[in-house]
Design a protein around this motif. Structure first.
Motif, PDB file in Angstrom:
ATOM      1  N   VAL A  41       0.828  -1.211   0.000  1.00  0.00           N
ATOM      2  CA  VAL A  41       0.000   0.000   0.000  1.00  0.00           C
ATOM      3  C   VAL A  41       0.862   1.261   0.000  1.00  0.00           C
ATOM      4  N   TYR A  42       2.148   1.131   0.398  1.00  0.00           N
ATOM      5  CA  TYR A  42       2.982   2.310   0.603  1.00  0.00           C
ATOM      6  C   TYR A  42       3.760   2.700  -0.648  1.00  0.00           C
ATOM      7  N   ARG A  43       3.700   3.994  -0.965  1.00  0.00           N
ATOM      8  CA  ARG A  43       4.472   4.529  -2.078  1.00  0.00           C
ATOM      9  C   ARG A  43       5.956   4.590  -1.725  1.00  0.00           C
ATOM     10  N   GLY A  44       6.806   4.357  -2.713  1.00  0.00           N
ATOM     11  CA  GLY A  44       8.242   4.420  -2.487  1.00  0.00           C
ATOM     12  C   GLY A  44       8.818   3.178  -1.850  1.00  0.00           C
ATOM     13  N   MET A  45       7.992   2.170  -1.633  1.00  0.00           N
ATOM     14  CA  MET A  45       8.449   0.896  -1.063  1.00  0.00           C
ATOM     15  C   MET A  45       8.159  -0.187  -2.099  1.00  0.00           C
ATOM     16  N   ASP A  46       9.015  -0.248  -3.101  1.00  0.00           N
ATOM     17  CA  ASP A  46       8.769  -1.094  -4.266  1.00  0.00           C
ATOM     18  C   ASP A  46       9.603  -2.369  -4.252  1.00  0.00           C
ATOM     19  N   ILE A  47      10.913  -2.213  -4.070  1.00  0.00           N
ATOM     20  CA  ILE A  47      11.813  -3.361  -4.170  1.00  0.00           C
ATOM     21  C   ILE A  47      11.606  -4.312  -2.994  1.00  0.00           C
ATOM     22  N   GLY A  48      11.599  -3.770  -1.786  1.00  0.00           N
ATOM     23  CA  GLY A  48      11.507  -4.610  -0.596  1.00  0.00           C
ATOM     24  C   GLY A  48      10.164  -5.289  -0.407  1.00  0.00           C
ATOM     25  N   THR A  49       9.129  -4.809  -1.088  1.00  0.00           N
ATOM     26  CA  THR A  49       7.806  -5.444  -1.002  1.00  0.00           C
ATOM     27  C   THR A  49       7.562  -6.398  -2.166  1.00  0.00           C
ATOM     28  N   ALA A  50       8.534  -6.494  -3.088  1.00  0.00           N
ATOM     29  CA  ALA A  50       8.376  -7.299  -4.314  1.00  0.00           C
ATOM     30  C   ALA A  50       7.143  -6.848  -5.094  1.00  0.00           C
ATOM     31  N   GLU A 218      14.675 -21.524   0.117  1.00  0.00           N
ATOM     32  CA  GLU A 218      15.678 -21.191  -0.899  1.00  0.00           C
ATOM     33  C   GLU A 218      15.202 -20.030  -1.764  1.00  0.00           C
ATOM     34  N   ARG A 219      13.929 -20.030  -2.098  1.00  0.00           N
ATOM     35  CA  ARG A 219      13.365 -18.935  -2.893  1.00  0.00           C
ATOM     36  C   ARG A 219      13.465 -17.612  -2.138  1.00  0.00           C
ATOM     37  N   ILE A 220      13.164 -17.659  -0.851  1.00  0.00           N
ATOM     38  CA  ILE A 220      13.205 -16.450  -0.024  1.00  0.00           C
ATOM     39  C   ILE A 220      14.621 -15.886   0.009  1.00  0.00           C
ATOM     40  N   ALA A 221      15.614 -16.755   0.193  1.00  0.00           N
ATOM     41  CA  ALA A 221      17.009 -16.300   0.241  1.00  0.00           C
ATOM     42  C   ALA A 221      17.433 -15.692  -1.095  1.00  0.00           C
ATOM     43  N   ARG A 222      17.063 -16.350  -2.186  1.00  0.00           N
ATOM     44  CA  ARG A 222      17.434 -15.828  -3.509  1.00  0.00           C
ATOM     45  C   ARG A 222      16.767 -14.479  -3.770  1.00  0.00           C
ATOM     46  N   ARG A 223      15.506 -14.377  -3.369  1.00  0.00           N
ATOM     47  CA  ARG A 223      14.798 -13.131  -3.632  1.00  0.00           C
ATOM     48  C   ARG A 223      15.375 -11.984  -2.819  1.00  0.00           C
ATOM     49  N   PHE A 224      15.765 -12.257  -1.582  1.00  0.00           N
ATOM     50  CA  PHE A 224      16.339 -11.190  -0.763  1.00  0.00           C
ATOM     51  C   PHE A 224      17.646 -10.700  -1.377  1.00  0.00           C
ATOM     52  N   GLN A 225      18.472 -11.629  -1.845  1.00  0.00           N
ATOM     53  CA  GLN A 225      19.721 -11.246  -2.497  1.00  0.00           C
ATOM     54  C   GLN A 225      19.425 -10.449  -3.768  1.00  0.00           C
ATOM     55  N   ALA A 226      18.415 -10.865  -4.519  1.00  0.00           N
ATOM     56  CA  ALA A 226      18.054 -10.144  -5.744  1.00  0.00           C
ATOM     57  C   ALA A 226      17.587  -8.728  -5.429  1.00  0.00           C
ATOM     58  N   MET A 227      16.853  -8.564  -4.339  1.00  0.00           N
ATOM     59  CA  MET A 227      16.402  -7.235  -3.938  1.00  0.00           C
ATOM     60  C   MET A 227      17.588  -6.318  -3.660  1.00  0.00           C
ATOM     61  N   LEU A 228      18.596  -6.857  -3.000  1.00  0.00           N
ATOM     62  CA  LEU A 228      19.793  -6.058  -2.710  1.00  0.00           C
ATOM     63  C   LEU A 228      20.463  -5.620  -4.008  1.00  0.00           C
ATOM     64  N   GLU A 229      20.523  -6.527  -4.973  1.00  0.00           N
ATOM     65  CA  GLU A 229      21.133  -6.204  -6.269  1.00  0.00           C
ATOM     66  C   GLU A 229      20.317  -5.165  -7.028  1.00  0.00           C
ATOM     67  N   GLN A 230      19.010  -5.156  -6.783  1.00  0.00           N
ATOM     68  CA  GLN A 230      18.132  -4.207  -7.480  1.00  0.00           C
ATOM     69  C   GLN A 230      18.131  -2.815  -6.851  1.00  0.00           C
ATOM     70  N   GLY A 231      18.814  -2.655  -5.684  1.00  0.00           N
ATOM     71  CA  GLY A 231      18.894  -1.345  -5.058  1.00  0.00           C
ATOM     72  C   GLY A 231      18.047  -1.173  -3.819  1.00  0.00           C
TER      73      GLY A 231
END
Length: 323
Positions: A41-50, A218-231
């Motif tokens: 629901v929050y604006r500006g919270m895009d990457i961390g919320t997937a 495993e999916r959760i770990a990969r996604r968290f790492q991907a989020m970091l790479e995305q900024g």
């Protein structure tokens, strides 16, 4: 007697593949997508919320995404009002509302209604949060245990949102949450909730998750790492640059954001932030599974199956949603 119009709930733990399946359904069926996610629901919270990417949202708009500033709160009651309005609008247009997300409390509130509790009081809430910052949430939990032991037994000391709300209800009304619920059970014994909560739809309830929990981890770990790479860290830095935002807000307490904020505060190393962020996400998934295991009338799908779309379509036909 005419059949009630259909609504689809697509639930599941984080990182299970809910959005991908929802988009597949929306490509084939006249669906309107409605997000059921307390962080999206929050604006500006895009990457961390997937959050779905902008290009996807342009083609497949989602209701209830980007409707609040992170400095604001958003309650289950507000969600119910907003979701009901969007569902009614969709049905009026001859379409099928498709609610997708993992905030189980929101689904439960839609299905069963919400207990009629006192409205939020910003001054009382600010006072409680200031006390928590000075004395710790354990002190507030002890206060709750003294006045409302039943609620204290249900609410973990590390769940500040529910803890604050329980104490707020007591301070605003002079009655505990337990007393409010007991009164409502006496007035409405069928549900124990406020009247008028029944949805006027045929609700199809779907849940998707990997059959093996380790695969989800495993999916959760990969996604968290991907989020970091995305900024992701840069996203949290942008939030921190706003003076009115702080670690006690519901938006910043969201999984991942809380850990990244602590890292930028110097409380955690980068490795500790990553480890705690992944652990917190796994704990969220575990809570989501706990909700879903108690759900009735639920059709389960395996995230790894290649025929989930056809399975859903066949199921919709079997329950007379599609003809």
């Amino acid at each position: 007697m005419m059949a009630l119009p259909p609504v689809i709930f697509l639930m599941g733990p984080t990182a299970a593949g809910k959005t991908d399946l929802a988009l597949e359904l929306a490509r084939l069926l006249p669906c309107d997508l409605i997000s059921v996610d307390s962080a999206m629901v929050y604006r500006g919270m895009d990457i961390g919320t997937a959050k779905p990417e902008r290009a996807v949202l342009e083609v497949f708009p989602h209701g209830l995404i980007d409707i609040r500033d992170p400095a604001e709160s958003y309650s289950a009651a507000e969600f119910c009002a907003d979701a009901r309005a969007l569902m009614a609008q969709s049905v009026e247009q001859g379409r099928i509302p498709l609610l997708v997300g993992g905030t189980m409390l929101y689904y439960k509130a839609l299905l069963e209604g919400l207990a009629d509790m006192p409205s939020a009081d910003p001054l009382v809430r600010a006072e409680l949060e200031a006390r928590a910052a000075a004395e710790g949430w354990e002190a507030l939990h002890r206060e709750l245990a003294a006045v409302d032991p039943e609620s204290a037994a249900r609410i973990h000391p590390n769940d500040p949102q529910r803890l604050t709300r329980a104490l707020e209800v007591y301070r605003v009304s002079g009655q505990t949450m337990t007393e409010h619920r007991r009164r409502q059970m006496q007035e409405n014994p069928d549900t124990g909730t406020s009247t008028g909560s029944q949805l006027p739809y045929t609700v199809v309830q779907l849940a998707i998750a990997p059959a093996q929990r380790q695969i989800l981890h495993e999916r959760i770990a990969r996604r968290f790492q991907a989020m970091l790479e995305q900024g992701f860290i840069e996203e949290v830095e942008a939030l921190r640059s706003r003076s009115e935002l702080h670690a006690g807000l519901p938006s910043i307490r969201a999984v991942g954001y809380r850990q990244a904020w602590a890292y930028l505060d110097g409380e955690l190393s980068r490795d500790e932030m990553i480890e705690r962020g992944i652990i917190a996400t796994r704990q969220l998934a575990k809570r989501q599974f706990t909700w879903l295991r108690s759900w009735s009338d639920l059709q389960w799908l395996d995230s790894l199956a290649c025929d989930n779309l056809s399975c859903v379509l066949k199921y919709l036909e079997s329950v007379s949603i599609l003809h």
